[in-house]
Design a protein around this motif. Structure first.
Motif, PDB file in Angstrom:
ATOM      1  N   GLN A 180      75.195  19.180  42.773  1.00 20.31           N
ATOM      2  CA  GLN A 180      75.128  21.429  42.831  1.00 20.31           C
ATOM      3  C   GLN A 180      73.558  22.273  42.795  1.00 20.31           C
ATOM      4  O   GLN A 180      73.439  22.963  43.330  1.00 20.31           O
ATOM      5  CB  GLN A 180      76.237  22.236  42.163  1.00 20.31           C
ATOM      6  CG  GLN A 180      78.090  21.552  42.363  1.00 20.31           C
ATOM      7  CD  GLN A 180      78.314  21.574  41.228  1.00 20.31           C
ATOM      8  OE1 GLN A 180      78.274  21.825  39.813  1.00 20.31           O
ATOM      9  NE2 GLN A 180      79.928  21.249  41.431  1.00 20.31           N
ATOM     10  N   ASP A 211      73.124  11.082  41.741  1.00 21.76           N
ATOM     11  CA  ASP A 211      73.833  10.037  42.034  1.00 21.76           C
ATOM     12  C   ASP A 211      74.066   9.685  43.254  1.00 21.76           C
ATOM     13  O   ASP A 211      73.926   9.992  44.466  1.00 21.76           O
ATOM     14  CB  ASP A 211      75.396  10.139  41.111  1.00 21.76           C
ATOM     15  CG  ASP A 211      75.616  10.151  39.638  1.00 21.76           C
ATOM     16  OD1 ASP A 211      74.610   8.692  39.396  1.00 21.76           O
ATOM     17  OD2 ASP A 211      76.063  11.015  39.359  1.00 21.76           O
ATOM     18  N   VAL A 212      74.217   8.240  43.481  1.00 22.52           N
ATOM     19  CA  VAL A 212      74.536   7.547  44.695  1.00 22.52           C
ATOM     20  C   VAL A 212      75.383   8.092  45.960  1.00 22.52           C
ATOM     21  O   VAL A 212      75.056   8.465  47.200  1.00 22.52           O
ATOM     22  CB  VAL A 212      74.937   5.973  45.058  1.00 22.52           C
ATOM     23  CG1 VAL A 212      74.154   5.449  46.003  1.00 22.52           C
ATOM     24  CG2 VAL A 212      73.670   5.904  43.385  1.00 22.52           C
ATOM     25  N   SER A 213      76.038   8.570  44.986  1.00 18.49           N
ATOM     26  CA  SER A 213      77.377   9.069  46.049  1.00 18.49           C
ATOM     27  C   SER A 213      77.032  11.022  46.493  1.00 18.49           C
ATOM     28  O   SER A 213      78.020  10.569  47.402  1.00 18.49           O
ATOM     29  CB  SER A 213      78.909   8.983  45.685  1.00 18.49           C
ATOM     30  OG  SER A 213      79.121   9.908  44.665  1.00 18.49           O
ATOM     31  N   LEU A 214      76.847  10.572  45.870  1.00 16.16           N
ATOM     32  CA  LEU A 214      76.544  12.167  46.450  1.00 16.16           C
ATOM     33  C   LEU A 214      75.010  12.212  47.643  1.00 16.16           C
ATOM     34  O   LEU A 214      74.809  13.607  48.191  1.00 16.16           O
ATOM     35  CB  LEU A 214      76.451  12.962  45.260  1.00 16.16           C
ATOM     36  CG  LEU A 214      76.750  13.140  44.048  1.00 16.16           C
ATOM     37  CD1 LEU A 214      76.895  13.834  42.797  1.00 16.16           C
ATOM     38  CD2 LEU A 214      78.657  13.647  44.970  1.00 16.16           C
ATOM     39  N   ARG A 215      73.886  11.422  46.803  1.00 13.18           N
ATOM     40  CA  ARG A 215      72.584  11.423  48.472  1.00 13.18           C
ATOM     41  C   ARG A 215      73.101  11.694  49.386  1.00 13.18           C
ATOM     42  O   ARG A 215      72.003  13.154  49.742  1.00 13.18           O
ATOM     43  CB  ARG A 215      72.416  10.279  47.825  1.00 13.18           C
ATOM     44  CG  ARG A 215      70.878  10.144  46.636  1.00 13.18           C
ATOM     45  CD  ARG A 215      70.653   8.861  46.380  1.00 13.18           C
ATOM     46  NE  ARG A 215      70.088   9.034  45.448  1.00 13.18           N
ATOM     47  CZ  ARG A 215      69.246   7.485  44.351  1.00 13.18           C
ATOM     48  NH1 ARG A 215      69.355   6.798  45.410  1.00 13.18           N
ATOM     49  NH2 ARG A 215      68.788   7.427  43.369  1.00 13.18           N
ATOM     50  N   LEU A 216      73.719  10.806  50.062  1.00 15.50           N
ATOM     51  CA  LEU A 216      74.378  11.117  51.467  1.00 15.50           C
ATOM     52  C   LEU A 216      74.058  12.610  51.826  1.00 15.50           C
ATOM     53  O   LEU A 216      73.913  13.294  52.842  1.00 15.50           O
ATOM     54  CB  LEU A 216      75.204   9.758  51.654  1.00 15.50           C
ATOM     55  CG  LEU A 216      74.486   8.842  52.276  1.00 15.50           C
ATOM     56  CD1 LEU A 216      75.445   7.962  52.987  1.00 15.50           C
ATOM     57  CD2 LEU A 216      73.033   8.499  52.638  1.00 15.50           C
ATOM     58  N   ASN A 273      72.358  14.468  54.418  1.00 18.29           N
ATOM     59  CA  ASN A 273      73.089  15.480  55.399  1.00 18.29           C
ATOM     60  C   ASN A 273      73.022  16.358  55.887  1.00 18.29           C
ATOM     61  O   ASN A 273      72.786  16.987  56.767  1.00 18.29           O
ATOM     62  CB  ASN A 273      75.120  14.819  55.613  1.00 18.29           C
ATOM     63  CG  ASN A 273      75.001  13.405  55.840  1.00 18.29           C
ATOM     64  OD1 ASN A 273      73.774  13.094  56.263  1.00 18.29           O
ATOM     65  ND2 ASN A 273      76.030  12.814  55.419  1.00 18.29           N
ATOM     66  N   LEU A 301      62.045   4.193  50.848  1.00 18.09           N
ATOM     67  CA  LEU A 301      62.160   4.372  52.015  1.00 18.09           C
ATOM     68  C   LEU A 301      63.585   3.987  52.670  1.00 18.09           C
ATOM     69  O   LEU A 301      63.606   4.692  54.327  1.00 18.09           O
ATOM     70  CB  LEU A 301      61.179   2.027  52.592  1.00 18.09           C
ATOM     71  CG  LEU A 301      59.967   2.638  53.100  1.00 18.09           C
ATOM     72  CD1 LEU A 301      59.000   1.811  52.911  1.00 18.09           C
ATOM     73  CD2 LEU A 301      59.551   3.598  54.285  1.00 18.09           C
ATOM     74  N   SER A 302      64.840   3.128  52.404  1.00 16.96           N
ATOM     75  CA  SER A 302      66.161   3.396  52.336  1.00 16.96           C
ATOM     76  C   SER A 302      66.604   5.118  52.989  1.00 16.96           C
ATOM     77  O   SER A 302      66.817   5.214  54.378  1.00 16.96           O
ATOM     78  CB  SER A 302      66.949   2.521  51.408  1.00 16.96           C
ATOM     79  OG  SER A 302      66.507   1.678  51.439  1.00 16.96           O
ATOM     80  N   THR A 303      66.078   5.419  52.053  1.00 19.03           N
ATOM     81  CA  THR A 303      66.384   7.560  51.990  1.00 19.03           C
ATOM     82  C   THR A 303      66.216   7.509  53.269  1.00 19.03           C
ATOM     83  O   THR A 303      66.086   8.830  53.986  1.00 19.03           O
ATOM     84  CB  THR A 303      66.287   7.971  50.933  1.00 19.03           C
ATOM     85  OG1 THR A 303      65.215   7.820  50.549  1.00 19.03           O
ATOM     86  CG2 THR A 303      67.735   7.477  49.565  1.00 19.03           C
ATOM     87  N   TYR A 312      67.097   6.936  56.548  1.00 16.37           N
ATOM     88  CA  TYR A 312      67.771   7.981  56.860  1.00 16.37           C
ATOM     89  C   TYR A 312      67.853   9.173  57.570  1.00 16.37           C
ATOM     90  O   TYR A 312      68.251   9.793  58.524  1.00 16.37           O
ATOM     91  CB  TYR A 312      69.180   7.669  55.222  1.00 16.37           C
ATOM     92  CG  TYR A 312      70.387   8.363  55.921  1.00 16.37           C
ATOM     93  CD1 TYR A 312      71.787   7.770  56.564  1.00 16.37           C
ATOM     94  CD2 TYR A 312      70.476   9.925  55.262  1.00 16.37           C
ATOM     95  CE1 TYR A 312      72.906   8.316  56.929  1.00 16.37           C
ATOM     96  CE2 TYR A 312      72.028   9.841  55.642  1.00 16.37           C
ATOM     97  CZ  TYR A 312      73.143   9.827  56.641  1.00 16.37           C
ATOM     98  OH  TYR A 312      73.952  10.254  56.636  1.00 16.37           O
ATOM     99  N   VAL A 336      67.593  -5.210  49.825  1.00 17.48           N
ATOM    100  CA  VAL A 336      68.706  -4.856  51.429  1.00 17.48           C
ATOM    101  C   VAL A 336      69.806  -5.096  50.867  1.00 17.48           C
ATOM    102  O   VAL A 336      70.048  -6.017  49.740  1.00 17.48           O
ATOM    103  CB  VAL A 336      68.081  -5.532  52.128  1.00 17.48           C
ATOM    104  CG1 VAL A 336      69.591  -5.603  53.070  1.00 17.48           C
ATOM    105  CG2 VAL A 336      67.388  -5.651  52.969  1.00 17.48           C
ATOM    106  N   PRO A 337      70.196  -4.213  51.068  1.00 12.74           N
ATOM    107  CA  PRO A 337      71.961  -3.670  49.842  1.00 12.74           C
ATOM    108  C   PRO A 337      72.871  -5.087  50.739  1.00 12.74           C
ATOM    109  O   PRO A 337      74.511  -4.507  51.437  1.00 12.74           O
ATOM    110  CB  PRO A 337      72.439  -2.776  49.891  1.00 12.74           C
ATOM    111  CG  PRO A 337      71.831  -2.153  50.833  1.00 12.74           C
ATOM    112  CD  PRO A 337      70.898  -2.374  51.120  1.00 12.74           C
TER     113      PRO A 337
END
Lengths: 337, 340
Positions: free
Chosen positions: B161, B188-193, B197, B217-219, B222, B264-265
């Protein structure tokens, strides 16, 4: 070798452990009723977001939970090489002091602050050896410590007489890893060992840890929020959410089946360097507030498959073929559908 | 590209002085000959390991520090940082810091933090108008209902927030360029995206340019998607090009190592664990010569590397390397092993 057959396949086991932090007005349940085995000689990873209780859970093994936290239920069993069985709850503080670091050591999240800033690296190594009544003579100690530092590919001559601030982040983390090996432990707890480091250093550190695991046969318990690291490094995975263990199993099956909605969301929300970028999507909603947990399954407010039953009572851990375990009403169905 | 850039950096050098021996200060050469154009509505990503000067570059772009030498042009005009008189045009460039907790004043409510910059930029605005604007901003960054957040203090909000508040504050003056310095590294990972966005949406909806600074590099892949990426190493841009091309077929030896180091996940994906690097030790920033700064770690170094080197334009990117013909051309993935 004969002895190996009698040895328990787990090196340690959490048995229905609950940990809470009593505060003035309310009590925060950081860990609720977790049963989790740590397989001998393997790397087990605990994944979870901040506040999911992974650090609290793992530091309970060496009784290092930060104040005012306490274990409110359950026990932790430890099975050392000699074939005995230790109930960690029953150890006195003095016994715990000897147990800690000799059997289980820990690499902390912030290597910067884990080392004493006013002591040289040499003094810190020697202090630990002394505290644990090491029978080695001074020369032997020096040799032992040098060997360890060279093992983690550091220039022992320079590092030993340095103070922590003279070392870079990656070097400090490697000093910490060497430090964790000093008493030849059976289990190393790694708490986000590479959080503050860049990817190249991270890659080196994990290669090093993998070598330690393979060559010295030391079991590892890794805590991380980065699921890509788990995929690359670990053998078993435990997914934590809001102080509960949501799923447990071997890494390949967990990633393949993605049975639990939270695991699925977590893997799906991780951008990768390969593959289709458009397939990545976030988990809606916010992580749970530990003081005000939702009723029923704690993931239900964010779960895309949430049904009525999920909101009323918390599901039990269900086990399916292949040793996968998950906390979800529809865990079994998910695999088929 | 014929369009004129929104922001142009020309031969930027940044040298910090550090007290050394009695007579001579030590020169820490943090940025070396940076040339970068940023166009309207573009997302440019800057990646590199810690200490490579990415944050310093971000601060120069936002005008918070002045480069030792070199010129910064914004919208065609030369600018010399926020401490000069042309500050008013510079509020079109905004900065989002990494640590959202430190970036907000702890004794001010969110409302006060958002109110001040709008009021300062235009004294004639009435409180009612500013309130409307704030509500609009809060809706834009997805913090609804706004009243619930406005009266709170920073410590009462979660990291995600707070980062949204920072974003609301950054766009409150309708900037044309936003520099985001590791905006999601502490989230946190789940909020990053959802935050990424949001940035993408702002980029599309308001046609804002973004400079996204990160080590991940992954984010980066994205968010930048079709944008450009600048890979930095010890204060130099060693490779610059379309992010897809750079990740697919990295040309600079450092970029190759960097991309191979990214996990790589997928547990089925077994890569080559040994990075194509000679040593793990970062080179020095002190009193640098003309030669390649990557020389000590490079597997493909030659005699030419000790002389002054120039950017080479390949079909996909601009690469700072003198010995490109010896660097393998195939993509890093094929080296890493294919997925089953």
């Amino acid at each position: 070798m004969e002895n190996k057959n009698i040895l328990n396949e787990n090196i340690a086991e959490f048995k229905q452990i609950s940990i809470e932090y009593p505060l003035k007005k309310y009590t925060i349940k950081a860990v609720t009723n977790i049963t989790l085995p740590i397989k001998r000689g393997k790397i087990t990873a605990l994944v979870g977001e901040s506040g999911s209780g992974k650090t609290t859970l793992s530091s309970s093994i060496i009784r290092c939970i930060s104040e005012p936290g306490r274990i409110s239920g359950g026990d932790i069993y430890f099975y050392p090489k000699d074939g005995t069985e230790l109930h960690l709850k029953d150890l006195s503080d003095k016994q715990m002091r000897k147990f800690r670091w000799a059997k289980v050591s820990m690499v902390f999240q912030a290597a910067q602050s884990a080392l004493n800033p006013v002591l040289t690296v040499r003094d810190q190594f020697f202090e630990t050896l002394q505290e644990h009544d090491s029978p080695l003579s001074k020369e032997e100690k020096e040799k032992h410590v040098r060997g360890l530092l060279e093992y983690v590919k550091l220039d022992a001559e320079r590092v030993l007489s340095s103070y922590p601030h003279e070392l870079s982040g990656g070097m400090k983390q490697r000093v910490m890893i060497a430090f964790s090996l000093i008493l030849d432990p059976e289990l190393i707890i790694l708490d986000e060992p590479t959080t503050a480091l860049d990817v190249i250093t991270q890659s080196y550190i994990f290669n090093l840890l993998k070598d330690i695991n393979r060559d010295l046969g030391i079991t590892m318990l890794l805590m991380t929020h980065d699921i890509s690291v788990v995929a690359k490094f670990a053998d078993y995975i435990g997914v934590m959410y809001g102080g509960r263990l949501m799923e447990y199993g071997d890494v390949k099956s967990v990633f393949k089946w993605r049975n639990h909605p939270y695991t699925e969301g977590l893997i799906g929300a991780t951008p990768s360097i390969i593959g289709d970028v458009d397939l990545v999507k976030p988990i809606e909603g916010n992580p749970p507030d530990l003081m005000n947990l939702p009723s029923g399954c704690i993931f239900s407010p964010r779960c895309p498959y949430c049904k009525d039953i999920c909101k009323t009572a918390e599901p039990d851990m269900v086990e399916i073929d292949g040793g996968l375990k998950g906390k979800c009403y529809f865990y079994k169905e998910a695999k088929n559908g | 590209m014929d369009r004129s850039p929104l922001m142009r950096l020309e031969n930027i050098n940044m040298v910090f002085k550090k007290p050394g021996s009695l007579l001579k200060d030590r020169n820490i050469h943090v940025l070396k000959d940076i040339n970068l154009d940023i166009y309207e509505g573009e997302i440019v990503a800057i990646v590199g390991e810690s200490g490579c000067g990415k944050t310093t570059l971000g601060k120069i772009i936002t005008g918070l520090i002045r480069p030792t030498s070199g010129n910064v042009y914004f919208n065609g005009n030369k600018v010399s940082g926020v401490f000069s008189k042309d500050i008013s045009s510079y509020n079109q460039v905004q900065f989002i810091q990494q640590d959202s907790y430190a970036a907000l004043n702890p004794v001010r409510t969110i409302y006060q933090s958002l109110y001040a910059p709008i009021k300062t930029s235009n004294r004639k605005l009435k409180t009612k108008e500013i309130d409307d604007k704030i509500n609009e901003l809060m809706a834009l960054v997805g913090l609804l209902p706004a009243e619930q957040y406005l009266s709170k203090y920073p410590h009462q909000l979660s990291g995600g927030q707070r980062q949204r508040i920072l974003m609301a504050r950054a766009i409150s003056l309708n900037p044309r360029l936003i520099v985001a310095d590791e905006p999601v590294s502490m989230i946190d990972v789940s909020l990053r995206l959802s935050l990424l966005n949001l940035m993408k949406e702002l980029n599309k909806k308001l046609n804002m340019s973004f400079v996204y600074i990160s080590h991940d590099l992954s984010t980066t892949r994205y968010i930048a998607r079709n944008g450009r990426v600048c890979v930095m190493y010890l204060g130099e841009i060693v490779e610059m090009g379309n992010i897809g091309d750079v990740i697919e077929t990295p040309r600079h030896p450092y970029t190759r190592a960097l991309i191979q180091a990214v996990p790589v996940p997928d547990p089925e994906y077994h890569g080559n664990d040994d990075l194509p690097l000679k040593s793990m030790q970062l080179g020095t920033l002190e009193d640098r010569g003309d030669g390649c700064s990557f020389i000590e770690r490079c597997l493909y170094s030659c005699d030419k590397c000790k002389q002054k080197i120039e950017h080479v334009t390949t079909d996909t990117a601009q690469v700072l390397c003198c010995n490109l013909e010896n660097v393998p051309k195939q993509s890093v993935y094929s080296l890493k092993g294919k997925k089953k």
